[in-house]
Design a protein around this motif. Structure first.
Motif, PDB file in Angstrom:
ATOM      1  N   GLY A   1       0.803  -1.208   0.000  1.00 20.83           N
ATOM      2  CA  GLY A   1       0.000   0.000   0.000  1.00 20.83           C
ATOM      3  C   GLY A   1       0.840   1.263   0.000  1.00 20.83           C
ATOM      4  O   GLY A   1       2.046   1.222   0.234  1.00 20.83           O
ATOM      5  N   LEU A   2       0.181   2.387  -0.295  1.00 17.69           N
ATOM      6  CA  LEU A   2       0.843   3.683  -0.254  1.00 17.69           C
ATOM      7  C   LEU A   2       0.763   4.252   1.154  1.00 17.69           C
ATOM      8  O   LEU A   2      -0.277   4.199   1.810  1.00 17.69           O
ATOM      9  CB  LEU A   2       0.177   4.656  -1.226  1.00 17.69           C
ATOM     10  N   MET A   3       1.858   4.813   1.612  1.00 21.01           N
ATOM     11  CA  MET A   3       1.880   5.460   2.912  1.00 21.01           C
ATOM     12  C   MET A   3       1.158   6.811   2.827  1.00 21.01           C
ATOM     13  O   MET A   3       1.135   7.441   1.774  1.00 21.01           O
ATOM     14  CB  MET A   3       3.326   5.679   3.354  1.00 21.01           C
ATOM     15  N   PRO A   4       0.562   7.270   3.945  1.00 18.88           N
ATOM     16  CA  PRO A   4      -0.065   8.605   3.944  1.00 18.88           C
ATOM     17  C   PRO A   4       0.893   9.693   3.488  1.00 18.88           C
ATOM     18  O   PRO A   4       0.486  10.642   2.799  1.00 18.88           O
ATOM     19  CB  PRO A   4      -0.480   8.792   5.410  1.00 18.88           C
ATOM     20  N   GLU A   5       2.168   9.561   3.828  1.00 19.63           N
ATOM     21  CA  GLU A   5       3.159  10.556   3.401  1.00 19.63           C
ATOM     22  C   GLU A   5       3.320  10.582   1.890  1.00 19.63           C
ATOM     23  O   GLU A   5       3.690  11.601   1.306  1.00 19.63           O
ATOM     24  CB  GLU A   5       4.515  10.266   4.053  1.00 19.63           C
ATOM     25  N   ASP A   6       3.054   9.442   1.247  1.00 16.03           N
ATOM     26  CA  ASP A   6       3.135   9.396  -0.210  1.00 16.03           C
ATOM     27  C   ASP A   6       1.953  10.109  -0.858  1.00 16.03           C
ATOM     28  O   ASP A   6       2.083  10.756  -1.896  1.00 16.03           O
ATOM     29  CB  ASP A   6       3.162   7.940  -0.701  1.00 16.03           C
ATOM     30  N   MET A   7       0.779   9.967  -0.258  1.00 15.81           N
ATOM     31  CA  MET A   7      -0.452  10.453  -0.882  1.00 15.81           C
ATOM     32  C   MET A   7      -0.784  11.899  -0.530  1.00 15.81           C
ATOM     33  O   MET A   7      -1.702  12.473  -1.114  1.00 15.81           O
ATOM     34  CB  MET A   7      -1.615   9.546  -0.486  1.00 15.81           C
ATOM     35  N   VAL A   8      -0.074  12.501   0.428  1.00 16.10           N
ATOM     36  CA  VAL A   8      -0.448  13.839   0.888  1.00 16.10           C
ATOM     37  C   VAL A   8      -0.345  14.882  -0.227  1.00 16.10           C
ATOM     38  O   VAL A   8      -1.055  15.902  -0.207  1.00 16.10           O
ATOM     39  CB  VAL A   8       0.425  14.246   2.109  1.00 16.10           C
ATOM     40  N   ASP A   9       0.519  14.645  -1.227  1.00 20.58           N
ATOM     41  CA  ASP A   9       0.698  15.619  -2.307  1.00 20.58           C
ATOM     42  C   ASP A   9      -0.223  15.360  -3.503  1.00 20.58           C
ATOM     43  O   ASP A   9      -0.136  16.058  -4.510  1.00 20.58           O
ATOM     44  CB  ASP A   9       2.152  15.600  -2.789  1.00 20.58           C
TER      45      ASP A   9
END
Length: 278
Positions: free
Chosen positions: A164-172
């Motif tokens: 899965g994608l980490m929240p830090e990855d998806m924030v942008d």
């Protein structure tokens, strides 16, 4: 060899061409090899073309070479006392089945591909500010290949882990982003969650999947399929990589100047770091 097949060959033998007679004689004298040889290999062994071998099968009343060979295998295995030959035939059968399944996937894929969708996918991913690529479980391998290939064409490309994608990855992620999701059966929940996050952020979504109404396919702006209308449970990673390669090549051709400038910089860094042996 089964008496019925032998009798069929005897019946048709006088009307066969010289090349077909050579194949028929070889099958009678070498039934063990005939049970496992491909048509092309049998042709080379006898000294005729693969087409001649296939035509012989049709002349003898079979739908094709594989059907004739199935009959030879079936009857030979019943009478054979050699376990090693039986295992060899079974192994060849497995290889043959996989090859046939892959051929069907590629055949269906080429029939259903829409060039406009490939071009649209290329535009989305090349014009985005960032590209997020996701593939989970068995779909991760195709996603990683696409990630590696796309980074040769543009910057700001991110890849999920296999889980899965980490929240830090998806924030942008935003409305200028493009999300590319690979999702094949059995469909992982993480793929749908990534699509939902992309939709919430207003990002464009490209789905590589097996059919338009898969969980991610029906949510995407562009859905590129590999096994649409196939009545089978077989799913091909080769098909997924091939269709994604089509999108990469479409982008490379359409955005040639942009891609060439980046690739020149990459090649210079490769040379400076001595990354490759050749």
């Amino acid at each position: 060899m089964d008496d019925s097949i032998l009798q069929t060959i005897k019946t048709y033998y006088p009307s066969l061409s010289q090349g077909q007679k050579k194949v028929a004689s070889y099958l009678i004298d070498h039934k063990e090899e005939g049970a496992i040889m491909t048509a092309s290999k049998l042709g080379r062994k006898v000294g005729v073309s693969e087409t001649t071998v296939i035509r012989l099968a049709h002349v003898l009343g079979f739908h094709g070479y594989s059907h004739m060979q199935d009959a030879i295998r079936s009857n030979w295995l019943q009478s054979s006392q050699s376990p090693s030959l039986g295992e060899a035939v079974k192994e060849v059968d497995r290889f043959y089945q996989v090859a046939e399944q892959e051929k069907r996937v590629f055949s269906h894929m080429m029939d259903q591909l829409n060039p406009d969708e490939l071009r649209k996918a290329a535009d989305y991913m090349m014009n985005a500010d960032r590209v997020f690529i996701g593939g989970f479980g068995g779909s991760y391998a195709a996603a990683y290949w696409f990630y590696y290939a796309l980074r040769q064409l543009r910057e700001r490309v991110m890849l999920s882990s296999s889980e899965g994608l980490m929240p830090e990855d998806m924030v942008d992620m935003n409305e200028r982003s493009t999300v590319i999701i690979f999702s094949f059966p059995r469909y992982r929940r993480e793929g749908k969650e990534l699509v939902d996050a992309a939709r919430k952020a207003g990002a464009s979504i490209i789905a590589f999947t097996d059919k338009p109404l898969s969980p991610v396919g029906r949510e995407a702006d562009v859905t590129i399929t590999t096994e649409e209308r196939m009545d089978t449970d077989y799913h091909s990673i080769a098909g997924a990589v091939s269709v994604s390669e089509m999108v990469i090549q479409t982008a490379a051709g359409k955005y040639g100047d942009q891609v060439q400038a980046r690739q020149q910089k990459i090649e210079l860094m490769y040379a400076e770091q001595g990354m490759f042996l050749e």
